[in-house]
Design a protein around this motif. Structure first.
Motif, short mmCIF file in Angstrom:
data_model
loop_
_atom_site.label_atom_id
_atom_site.label_comp_id
_atom_site.label_asym_id
_atom_site.label_seq_id
_atom_site.Cartn_x
_atom_site.Cartn_y
_atom_site.Cartn_z
N LEU A 96 -1.72 -10.55 -6.46
CA LEU A 96 -0.60 -9.60 -6.52
C LEU A 96 0.74 -10.34 -6.47
N THR A 112 0.83 -1.21 0.00
CA THR A 112 0.00 0.00 0.00
C THR A 112 0.86 1.25 0.00
N TYR A 154 -8.00 1.28 -10.98
CA TYR A 154 -6.69 1.24 -11.61
C TYR A 154 -6.47 2.35 -12.63
N GLY A 203 -4.18 5.13 -10.80
CA GLY A 203 -4.43 4.10 -9.80
C GLY A 203 -4.47 4.58 -8.37
N GLN A 207 -7.25 -5.42 -15.17
CA GLN A 207 -6.00 -4.71 -14.94
C GLN A 207 -4.86 -5.56 -15.49
N THR A 252 0.67 -0.31 -14.04
CA THR A 252 -0.65 -0.86 -14.35
C THR A 252 -1.24 -0.21 -15.59
N HIS A 292 2.03 -2.19 -6.96
CA HIS A 292 1.29 -1.84 -8.18
C HIS A 292 2.09 -0.85 -9.04
N ARG A 293 2.68 0.14 -8.39
CA ARG A 293 3.42 1.14 -9.14
C ARG A 293 4.72 0.56 -9.70
N THR A 299 4.80 1.40 -4.19
CA THR A 299 3.81 0.34 -4.03
C THR A 299 4.11 -0.74 -5.06
N TYR A 356 -5.90 2.78 -4.62
CA TYR A 356 -6.20 1.41 -4.22
C TYR A 356 -6.99 1.32 -2.91
N ASN A 369 -10.32 -0.95 -5.51
CA ASN A 369 -9.23 -0.61 -6.42
C ASN A 369 -9.79 0.09 -7.65
N PHE A 427 -0.60 -5.69 -15.79
CA PHE A 427 0.65 -5.09 -15.32
C PHE A 427 1.64 -4.99 -16.48
#
Length: 750
Positions: free
Chosen positions: A433, A372, A602, A621, A406, A396, A391-392, A389, A623, A600, A408
């Protein structure tokens, strides 16, 4: 409130969000111009509409009709036809050409466009190719209108109608009539229950095989939403039977068919016949495979040289490592996969910092990440190295019209660049994830997972950290020693006592851990209000909104999230003529409110600004669990602006407010990965499945400086005694074990 029905011609489209269909428009009805608002997609000036809804008084714009349902009709007057054609509906057809068409063909204009488009070439500037294009777009609009009306007869809202049409176009009629359960798979937001309602309306039999198969997938999806990667077959059958009210044999047949169609996977795991949705089965297999492949790539290190390097770092930092910290550092430097786990005060941060110093001396490129934004920010502050994060880090992209899928950017074809990747707060990482992360890690890259295995598991499906440790096939270092400095904190010592099933020590002199006995729910609530408003700000100097967090096990009830937030909003951010407000459904959002993203998103745009207001960064994004404050409510542009704790600013359209909720009080689950100067925890009553030791431990370990429990000592003791682990059906540990054993059997065979 009685429905209002109005019929009239659309005069003006004031605003239209093409993504979700939210529209502000005026119609001329009953001798006056009326402003209407609602999810009413694909409207055009000149059309005739019948709208149904309720009157609403907007503080800035006055009386408006909030539209619930509507029906469109083609314009019949020549002025309406002209306006309709010039509305932007057909690209390249402006007011002048529209006027010429209506002047030339009069009342037959629409007939000519649809049936005799070649006649349009009589008008200067319209080629044969342009005439065909005008006709095609016009016919598509007619088709859309038919679909809209068709789906409204099934009581499908306009917002979902738009999604369905985008997905199926002209096939909508056939699919909805023959197998509306396809919508549950293909259209985001349409679940089994909505599809089932449509099927009943279409006269589809209760024992239709498509219905039973859809119910099986629905039950498995619900289980995934509760954290399970699979369900035992007997549980799956029982839940589907309860949902469908059919014989178990029909459900078992559907399970068999779904396996034949490769939509689910069945496998015996010990005594359990496990049934997976395909994604979770293949994700578990892939995670196990990636972990073992990465773990095999370890280097031999000279222990004497390494010991000298560690001693040098100890001299530089003035911090002596405990034996298990030393072991963790040595294991980390040799590469492969390593798990470092430990509770509060056991030196996880010191261990990471030592590892970073050693890797820096070796000129290794190290990447830091956490699940997070708040956890990444804490990691950055603790190490002095930027953490992103996950995700970053992965990047995404969104690839569907309905905000569902989503993708990646980083994967096996474009892996993460770095020699060592360190992931903090791994207990929060779910199977989806972890699968995405490991796909993007090249063989030869070392991965260090850091986390507290006694924290609550991830919000998403899986129990990844615990399963990795439980497999006993990956290198794990447990940090158990609580350091002397940490021993001075009652928060840390009580967290360890609770984790070991012992009662906490309360209200000692000079402590940072308090208990306030209150016998009734209303007393608990009043005390929480008093603490955040006056007592604790006076005692600690901390702000009641920015620095204090109320954590609660429940969502409902007087001491649940919803009830607490209403009361605390009035206490900490009361109405004022200086603060703008927006009421959405049952919640009033006010400038200055503390809010949290609850799903989320995105592809929502965020920006970062410096002190001078200059944009310094931007991306996509936000979350589930990201928290911030409402800085501005712009009624004219229908925007709520939120500044998140990690510095990102996001503009939410009013129609997106379902993604936010007030966050003066949040569930303990939502607090994972966060730290707050002050935590206040109502401990009164609740269902045994929520009132657990694990939950109490997680809540207490969120506090940096002060914990205050308010309620009943008996409840605290019963939570400590309730060591019910939040059980999840996962197979990752077994897959790691089985694959490891198979790989090593192959190695020893001649």
């Amino acid at each position: 409130m009685e429905d209002v029905i109005l019929k009239g011609e659309i005069r003006d489209i004031i605003f239209q969000n093409k993504e979700n269909g939210y529209t502000v428009f005026t119609i001329f009805a009953e001798e006056e111009e009326v402003t209407c608002v609602g999810i009413v997609p694909m409207l055009h000036s000149g059309e005739n509409v019948e709208v149904r809804g309720n009157w609403n008084n907007h503080p800035a714009y006055g009386k408006q009709l909030q539209v619930q349902f509507y029906e469109k009709f083609m314009p019949t007057s020549q002025s309406g036809m002209e306006k309709y054609l010039a509305s932007g509906l057909i690209k390249g057809l402006g007011p002048k050409t529209s006027k010429k068409i209506v002047e030339r063909f009069g009342d037959a204009s629409f007939y000519v466009i649809e049936e005799k488009p070649d006649l349009l070439t009589e008008i200067k500037g319209i080629t044969h190719e342009k005439a065909q294009r005008i006709s095609e777009i016009f016919q598509e609009q007619r088709e859309l209108r038919k679909v809209m009306m068709f789906l409204q007869s099934f009581e499908v809202s306009p917002a979902y109608t738009m999604r369905i049409y985008k997905r199926y176009k002209s096939r909508t009629f056939e699919i909805v009539k023959t197998n509306p359960y396809r919508l549950a798979d293909d259209v985001f937001g349409i679940g089994f229950k909505m599809a089932d309602k449509m099927a009943a309306h279409a006269g589809i039999a209760e024992d239709d095989p498509n219905r039973i198969k859809a119910a099986v997938k629905y039950v498995l999806n619900q289980a995934a939403g509760n954290g399970d990667c699979f369900l035992p077959k007997d549980k799956l059958v029982a839940q589907a039977v309860e949902l469908l009210e059919l014989h178990p044999l029909s459900v078992e047949n559907a399970i068999r068919e779904l396996q034949v169609e490769s939509q689910i996977w069945q496998e015996r795991m010990g005594e359990i016949e496990a049934v997976y949705l395909n994604f979770y089965y293949y994700a578990e297999m892939a995670v196990a495979k990636h972990l073992l492949e990465l773990s095999m790539d370890c280097e031999d290190v000279d222990l004497n040289i390494l010991e000298e390097q560690i001693q040098q770092v100890e001299k530089e930092t003035g911090v002596l490592l405990a034996p298990e910290q030393r072991q963790a550092v040595m294991e980390a430097v040799s590469g492969g996969v390593l798990i470092i786990t430990g509770g509060p005060g056991t030196g996880k941060t010191t261990t990471i910092n030592t590892i970073l110093r050693l890797l820096e001396k070796e000129e290794k490129e190290v990447v830091l990440a956490a699940p997070t934004g708040r956890a990444a920010k804490r990691m950055t502050e603790a190490t002095g190295v930027e953490a992103k994060t996950i995700h970053r880090l992965l990047g995404t992209t969104f690839v569907s019209d309905d905000n569902r899928r989503q993708v990646f950017d980083k994967n096996e074809d474009d892996p993460i660049e770095g020699d060592v990747i360190i992931i903090d707060e791994t207990s929060m990482v779910d199977l989806h994830l972890m699968h995405a992360l490991l796909r993007a890690v090249e063989i030869g890259t070392a991965v260090i997972f850091v986390g507290d295995m006694d924290q609550l598991p991830s919000v998403g499906a899986g129990n990844v950290l615990k399963d990795m440790i439980r497999s006993e096939r990956l290198r794990v270092v447990r940090l158990c020693h609580v350091f002397r400095q940490a021993q001075e904190s009652a928060i840390i010592m009580n967290a360890h006592r609770i984790n070991q099933g012992e009662e906490p020590i309360l209200n000692e002199g000079g402590t940072d851990f308090f208990f306030m006995r209150r016998a009734y729910g209303q007393e608990v609530l009043a005390t929480v209000q008093e603490l955040v408003k006056s007592r604790l700000p006076k005692y600690t100097g901390h702000d009641g909104v920015a620095d204090m967090q109320i954590l609660t096990p429940m969502r409902k009830g007087i001491l649940g999230v919803q009830g607490l937030n209403q009361v605390l909003q009035q206490t900490l951010n009361p109405p004022s003529h200086k603060k703008k407000e927006k009421t959405f459904r049952q919640t009033t959002y006010r400038e200055g409110d503390k809010v949290m993203q609850i799903k989320n998103n995105y592809n929502i745009v965020w920006c970062c600004y410096n002190c001078g207001g200059k944009r310094t960064d931007e991306g996509l994004g936000i979350y589930n669990g990201d928290a911030g404050r409402i800085t501005k409510i712009d009624e004219e542009n229908e925007i709520v602006q939120v500044l998140f704790d990690d510095g990102k600013t996001v503009d939410y359209d009013f129609t997106q407010l379902e993604e936010l909720e007030l966050a003066y009080a949040i569930t303990i689950h939502k607090s994972q990965g966060s730290e707050y100067p002050v935590v206040i925890l109502p401990v009164y009553s609740g269902p045994p499945m929520l009132m657990t030791r694990n939950l109490l431990y997680t809540a207490i370990t969120r506090a940096k400086e002060l914990v205050v429990l308010v309620g009943l000592r008996e409840t605290v003791n019963s939570m400590i005694a309730n060591n019910r682990e939040i059980g999840r059906y996962t197979g990752l540990a077994e897959r790691i074990q089985n694959l490891y054993d198979f790989m090593h059997e192959q190695e020893v065979q001649p």
